[in-house]
Design a protein around this motif. Sequence first.
Motif, short mmCIF file in Angstrom:
data_model
loop_
_atom_site.label_atom_id
_atom_site.label_comp_id
_atom_site.label_asym_id
_atom_site.label_seq_id
_atom_site.Cartn_x
_atom_site.Cartn_y
_atom_site.Cartn_z
N ASN A 1 8.90 4.80 -7.46
CA ASN A 1 9.56 3.91 -8.42
C ASN A 1 10.60 3.02 -7.73
O ASN A 1 11.38 2.35 -8.39
CB ASN A 1 10.21 4.70 -9.55
CG ASN A 1 11.44 5.47 -9.11
OD1 ASN A 1 11.58 5.82 -7.93
ND2 ASN A 1 12.33 5.75 -10.04
N GLY A 2 10.56 3.00 -6.40
CA GLY A 2 11.41 2.13 -5.61
C GLY A 2 10.58 1.17 -4.79
O GLY A 2 9.73 0.46 -5.31
N LEU A 3 10.81 1.18 -3.47
CA LEU A 3 10.09 0.27 -2.58
C LEU A 3 8.93 0.94 -1.87
O LEU A 3 8.37 0.38 -0.92
CB LEU A 3 11.07 -0.30 -1.54
CG LEU A 3 12.24 -1.12 -2.10
CD1 LEU A 3 13.16 -1.56 -0.96
CD2 LEU A 3 11.73 -2.33 -2.88
N GLY A 4 8.53 2.11 -2.35
CA GLY A 4 7.48 2.87 -1.68
C GLY A 4 6.15 2.17 -1.59
O GLY A 4 5.37 2.40 -0.66
N LYS A 5 5.86 1.29 -2.54
CA LYS A 5 4.58 0.58 -2.57
C LYS A 5 4.67 -0.81 -1.95
O LYS A 5 3.69 -1.55 -1.92
CB LYS A 5 4.08 0.46 -4.01
CG LYS A 5 3.92 1.78 -4.74
CD LYS A 5 2.81 2.63 -4.17
CE LYS A 5 2.57 3.89 -5.01
NZ LYS A 5 1.49 4.74 -4.46
N TRP A 6 5.86 -1.18 -1.49
CA TRP A 6 6.06 -2.51 -0.91
C TRP A 6 5.87 -2.46 0.60
O TRP A 6 6.34 -1.54 1.27
CB TRP A 6 7.47 -3.02 -1.20
CG TRP A 6 7.70 -3.45 -2.63
CD1 TRP A 6 7.26 -2.83 -3.75
CD2 TRP A 6 8.46 -4.58 -3.06
NE1 TRP A 6 7.69 -3.51 -4.87
CE2 TRP A 6 8.43 -4.60 -4.48
CE3 TRP A 6 9.17 -5.58 -2.40
CZ2 TRP A 6 9.08 -5.56 -5.24
CZ3 TRP A 6 9.82 -6.55 -3.15
CH2 TRP A 6 9.76 -6.54 -4.55
N SER A 7 5.20 -3.48 1.16
CA SER A 7 5.05 -3.58 2.60
C SER A 7 6.31 -4.19 3.22
O SER A 7 7.18 -4.71 2.52
CB SER A 7 3.84 -4.46 2.94
OG SER A 7 4.10 -5.82 2.57
N HIS A 8 6.38 -4.14 4.53
CA HIS A 8 7.50 -4.78 5.24
C HIS A 8 7.56 -6.27 4.88
O HIS A 8 8.64 -6.82 4.63
CB HIS A 8 7.30 -4.60 6.75
CG HIS A 8 8.48 -5.01 7.58
ND1 HIS A 8 8.78 -6.32 7.86
CD2 HIS A 8 9.46 -4.27 8.19
CE1 HIS A 8 9.86 -6.39 8.61
NE2 HIS A 8 10.30 -5.15 8.82
N GLU A 9 6.41 -6.91 4.86
CA GLU A 9 6.36 -8.34 4.54
C GLU A 9 6.81 -8.60 3.10
O GLU A 9 7.50 -9.59 2.84
CB GLU A 9 4.93 -8.87 4.74
CG GLU A 9 4.79 -10.36 4.50
CD GLU A 9 3.38 -10.86 4.72
OE1 GLU A 9 3.19 -12.08 4.87
OE2 GLU A 9 2.45 -10.02 4.73
N ASP A 10 6.44 -7.72 2.18
CA ASP A 10 6.85 -7.88 0.77
C ASP A 10 8.37 -7.93 0.65
O ASP A 10 8.93 -8.79 -0.04
CB ASP A 10 6.33 -6.72 -0.08
CG ASP A 10 4.83 -6.73 -0.27
OD1 ASP A 10 4.22 -7.82 -0.18
OD2 ASP A 10 4.26 -5.65 -0.51
N ILE A 11 9.04 -6.99 1.30
CA ILE A 11 10.50 -6.91 1.20
C ILE A 11 11.16 -8.07 1.92
O ILE A 11 12.07 -8.73 1.39
CB ILE A 11 11.01 -5.57 1.76
CG1 ILE A 11 10.38 -4.39 1.01
CG2 ILE A 11 12.53 -5.49 1.68
CD1 ILE A 11 10.64 -3.04 1.66
N ALA A 12 10.71 -8.34 3.16
CA ALA A 12 11.32 -9.39 3.96
C ALA A 12 11.16 -10.76 3.30
O ALA A 12 12.10 -11.57 3.27
CB ALA A 12 10.74 -9.39 5.37
N ASP A 13 9.98 -11.04 2.77
CA ASP A 13 9.74 -12.32 2.10
C ASP A 13 10.63 -12.46 0.87
O ASP A 13 11.17 -13.54 0.59
CB ASP A 13 8.28 -12.47 1.70
CG ASP A 13 7.38 -12.85 2.87
OD1 ASP A 13 7.92 -13.15 3.95
OD2 ASP A 13 6.15 -12.84 2.70
N TYR A 14 10.76 -11.40 0.11
CA TYR A 14 11.60 -11.45 -1.09
C TYR A 14 13.04 -11.81 -0.72
O TYR A 14 13.66 -12.67 -1.35
CB TYR A 14 11.56 -10.09 -1.80
CG TYR A 14 12.45 -10.00 -3.01
CD1 TYR A 14 12.00 -10.42 -4.26
CD2 TYR A 14 13.74 -9.50 -2.91
CE1 TYR A 14 12.82 -10.34 -5.38
CE2 TYR A 14 14.57 -9.43 -4.01
CZ TYR A 14 14.10 -9.84 -5.25
OH TYR A 14 14.93 -9.78 -6.35
N LEU A 15 13.57 -11.18 0.32
CA LEU A 15 14.95 -11.42 0.72
C LEU A 15 15.15 -12.79 1.35
O LEU A 15 16.15 -13.46 1.10
CB LEU A 15 15.41 -10.34 1.70
CG LEU A 15 15.51 -8.92 1.15
CD1 LEU A 15 15.83 -7.94 2.28
CD2 LEU A 15 16.57 -8.83 0.06
#
Length: 414
Positions: free
Chosen positions: A235-249
């Motif tokens: 229910n956190g960032l467990g399903k997000w890839s490195h690219e998903d998080i970095a792009d969002y930020l």
Amino acid sequence: MRILTLCIALAGSIGLVSQALAVEGGPDSSQLEKGAYLTAVGNCVSCHTRENGKAMAGGLDFETPYGTIYSTNITPDAETGIGDWSLEEFTVAMRQGERPDGSHLYPVFPYTAFTKVSDEDVAAIYAHLQTLDPVSYTPPENDLGFPYNQRWGLKVWKSAFFDEGRFEADPAQSAEWNRGAYLVEGLGHCSMCHSPRNAAGGIDDELVMTGGVYMERVEGKLSAWSAPNLTSADNGLGKWSHEDIADYLKLGFSQRSGVFGPMNNVVVNSTSHMSVEDVSAMTTYLQSLPANSQPAGKPASDDVLRAGSVQYDIHCGTCHLPTGEGSPETGPPVLWSPVVLDVDPSTLINITLYGAQLPETAPSAEWKSRGWKRMESYANKLSDEQAAALLSYIRSAWGHEAGAVTPEQVAEQR
């Protein structure tokens, strides 16, 4: 907690930095450039600028369970700002939460995180702030009832909830991980919003980064917002890839989500200005956080879920698809979304009722050309019962295990 030996060591290190600043008449261009960058990393402008006010002049109101606290003027105005502050005094405020007169700062100012910042970085931020245009402005007095208006009481609070000390690198981790930890835990102060607090306002150490709740305006009115789980839980960032998080930020959107609401200021004023390397380092650190979460509430009844399924098909399935996976052409996924699965559904309710509150300033050129389209408001299309059923459904469909949303919760956000 202040220990005499630490204070002596700190005073010595500050003295060395002061001497360095005094060489050749003051800081050089590289230090000023670094200070401007670090000030953006700390997102100082978002908290120290009121609506329609001058940048860094303070006056932004923070609604807390204890009353209203206003941010301070940090321009170099000698009378109302920090123009008369020495580097030593600025450092003590940043790291120990004390003003030059010895009074304690309220921990709305995140000195509990800034205490980790290095001598060199504090000096660079100070040097940059001293180059800003001075603004003569005195923010309103804080509106706090007794005993919260007694600053001396914060000494007791600090003894229970504040550990003073610099960031220490973990030799077992990579340089990138340590850089990310320094930014997330220090200047980025992510845990300030993304962690639950106890009745005394201290962060729950066992649930750090599992989500928090704070007050922010939506459609002109004060409303609760929930900051989601940033650990690697499902229910956190467990399903997000490195690219998903970095792009969002960095860009303000990724394949998983786009920025909206209170995160607008974080991305527009802070993370979008950070280097690709630093954003990647933050992402590496966030992905390393062990999975942890607060207890989920009970699911809704079968009748409510069936009603919610119908509402999803009518209002949501076209954009987010029947599978919840979304598509680049229609809308972002609600499948394994931290906002959808947050223990507190306040932000999920807000975006449903009011639509996505998109940033007025594009965080990146890519966001402007390829970001997600704005979600519309459903406040006039869904009753409290219908909205609660719909949101309860998406929080339990497709393997999700988040708790039910009640009509009362929707009514409160409405």
